[in-house]
Design a protein around this motif. Structure first.
Motif, PDB file in Angstrom:
ATOM      1  N   ARG A  40       0.839  -1.187   0.000  1.00  0.00           N
ATOM      2  CA  ARG A  40       0.000   0.000   0.000  1.00  0.00           C
ATOM      3  C   ARG A  40       0.879   1.243   0.000  1.00  0.00           C
ATOM      4  N   PRO A  41       0.602   2.232  -0.866  1.00  0.00           N
ATOM      5  CA  PRO A  41       1.417   3.445  -0.905  1.00  0.00           C
ATOM      6  C   PRO A  41       1.172   4.297   0.334  1.00  0.00           C
ATOM      7  N   ILE A  42       2.128   5.187   0.623  1.00  0.00           N
ATOM      8  CA  ILE A  42       1.988   6.093   1.748  1.00  0.00           C
ATOM      9  C   ILE A  42       0.870   7.082   1.451  1.00  0.00           C
ATOM     10  N   ALA A  43      -0.036   7.275   2.417  1.00  0.00           N
ATOM     11  CA  ALA A  43      -1.151   8.195   2.230  1.00  0.00           C
ATOM     12  C   ALA A  43      -0.654   9.632   2.251  1.00  0.00           C
ATOM     13  N   ASN A  44      -1.298  10.484   1.463  1.00  0.00           N
ATOM     14  CA  ASN A  44      -0.979  11.903   1.449  1.00  0.00           C
ATOM     15  C   ASN A  44      -2.252  12.690   1.181  1.00  0.00           C
ATOM     16  N   SER A  45      -2.131  13.962   0.846  1.00  0.00           N
ATOM     17  CA  SER A  45      -3.321  14.798   0.683  1.00  0.00           C
ATOM     18  C   SER A  45      -4.217  14.329  -0.446  1.00  0.00           C
ATOM     19  N   SER A  46      -3.682  13.583  -1.413  1.00  0.00           N
ATOM     20  CA  SER A  46      -4.529  13.060  -2.486  1.00  0.00           C
ATOM     21  C   SER A  46      -5.551  12.062  -1.955  1.00  0.00           C
ATOM     22  N   THR A  47      -5.288  11.526  -0.762  1.00  0.00           N
ATOM     23  CA  THR A  47      -6.261  10.664  -0.094  1.00  0.00           C
ATOM     24  C   THR A  47      -7.602  11.364   0.016  1.00  0.00           C
ATOM     25  N   LEU A  48      -7.581  12.639   0.364  1.00  0.00           N
ATOM     26  CA  LEU A  48      -8.815  13.385   0.596  1.00  0.00           C
ATOM     27  C   LEU A  48      -9.530  13.689  -0.706  1.00  0.00           C
ATOM     28  N   THR A  49      -8.788  14.072  -1.737  1.00  0.00           N
ATOM     29  CA  THR A  49      -9.429  14.393  -3.004  1.00  0.00           C
ATOM     30  C   THR A  49     -10.012  13.153  -3.651  1.00  0.00           C
ATOM     31  N   ARG A  50      -9.412  11.979  -3.390  1.00  0.00           N
ATOM     32  CA  ARG A  50      -9.954  10.750  -3.971  1.00  0.00           C
ATOM     33  C   ARG A  50     -11.351  10.473  -3.438  1.00  0.00           C
ATOM     34  N   PHE A  51     -11.576  10.756  -2.160  1.00  0.00           N
ATOM     35  CA  PHE A  51     -12.899  10.540  -1.571  1.00  0.00           C
ATOM     36  C   PHE A  51     -13.930  11.423  -2.254  1.00  0.00           C
ATOM     37  N   ILE A  52     -13.549  12.654  -2.551  1.00  0.00           N
ATOM     38  CA  ILE A  52     -14.480  13.617  -3.140  1.00  0.00           C
ATOM     39  C   ILE A  52     -14.759  13.295  -4.601  1.00  0.00           C
ATOM     40  N   SER A  53     -13.734  12.869  -5.349  1.00  0.00           N
ATOM     41  CA  SER A  53     -13.871  12.729  -6.797  1.00  0.00           C
ATOM     42  C   SER A  53     -14.232  11.329  -7.265  1.00  0.00           C
ATOM     43  N   ASN A  54     -14.157  10.335  -6.393  1.00  0.00           N
ATOM     44  CA  ASN A  54     -14.382   8.953  -6.793  1.00  0.00           C
ATOM     45  C   ASN A  54     -15.881   8.668  -6.867  1.00  0.00           C
ATOM     46  N   ASP A  55     -16.383   8.428  -8.068  1.00  0.00           N
ATOM     47  CA  ASP A  55     -17.818   8.210  -8.258  1.00  0.00           C
ATOM     48  C   ASP A  55     -18.334   7.020  -7.469  1.00  0.00           C
ATOM     49  N   VAL A  56     -17.597   5.897  -7.480  1.00  0.00           N
ATOM     50  CA  VAL A  56     -18.151   4.708  -6.847  1.00  0.00           C
ATOM     51  C   VAL A  56     -18.209   4.856  -5.333  1.00  0.00           C
ATOM     52  N   ILE A  57     -17.279   5.606  -4.734  1.00  0.00           N
ATOM     53  CA  ILE A  57     -17.424   5.924  -3.319  1.00  0.00           C
ATOM     54  C   ILE A  57     -18.668   6.772  -3.115  1.00  0.00           C
ATOM     55  N   GLY A  58     -18.916   7.704  -4.032  1.00  0.00           N
ATOM     56  CA  GLY A  58     -20.123   8.533  -3.946  1.00  0.00           C
ATOM     57  C   GLY A  58     -21.387   7.697  -3.953  1.00  0.00           C
TER      58      GLY A  58
END
Length: 214
Positions: A40-58
């Protein structure tokens, strides 16, 4: 809001590399979970944007919030996971697989968010980030608390089926739910402002119960 149908645009999500996270797949009419072999890669600020932009999470969090998504309610989704014999029939609607992928992506995000918060050096910033996502991890009143507990139990159920690290995921979900963990400094310094939310979300009650147990 509970039980409302929300129309969604057609999903154009392209699955990304998911590291070592569980991925739902269908084998012989039953739901299984597999893991990618890579680290698993190290988490960074892109972690947060992925939640917002990921359709299937939506799609998945709308399901958690009580909406009908692809003509499926949370109660039906839970039955499908608990009774795998139902899965084949349930998947006859093509879009529904996105709810399974959304659940896996939500779990992936939970692991990343837990890692990200643990690495943040500034307690106030850590608290603000936690507060932004707290609702989805059980701090949104009695119903979301019940949903969060179900998510933890579903991890354990999946781990029985495949050799995933259900313990790691379950512990991450528990840490993200606990207001004593990441947001405590923020809550202590802004309790007057956060007072109504602390009461309505159940966070204040959790904190009080924790202090009484010490």
């Amino acid at each position: 809001m509970n039980g409302t149908t929300r129309s969604r645009r057609r999903c154009c999500y392209v699955p990304q590399e998911t590291g070592g996270y569980p991925i739902p797949i269908v084998r012989s009419g039953r739901l299984s979970w597999s893991r990618k072999a890579s680290t698993r890669p190290i988490a960074n600020s892109s972690t947060l944007t992925r939640f917002i932009s990921n359709d299937v999470i939506g799609y998945f969090i709308e399901l958690l919030d009580g909406f009908y998504v692809f003509d499926t309610h949370m109660d039906e989704f839970r039955r499908v996971l608990e009774q795998p014999a139902r899965l084949g029939g349930w998947l006859t609607r093509p879009d529904r697989w996105q709810l399974l992928e959304g659940m896996a992506s939500f779990y992936e995000f939970a692991l990343d968010l837990d890692q990200y918060l643990a690495a943040l050096e500034f307690p106030m910033l850590r608290g603000h980030v936690w507060l932004h996502f707290a609702y989805w991890f059980g701090n949104g009143g009695a119903r979301m608390e019940e949903v969060a507990l179900w998510l933890q139990n579903a991890v354990a159920h999946a781990a029985e089926d495949e050799s995933i690290d259900g313990a790691e995921l379950g512990e991450a979900l528990a840490r993200l739910r606990a207001p004593q963990r990441y947001p405590l400094v923020l809550i202590e310094q802004t309790a007057e402002v956060l007072g109504p939310w602390l009461e309505s979300s159940g966070v204040g009650e959790q904190l009080s119960a924790g202090s009484r147990s010490l």
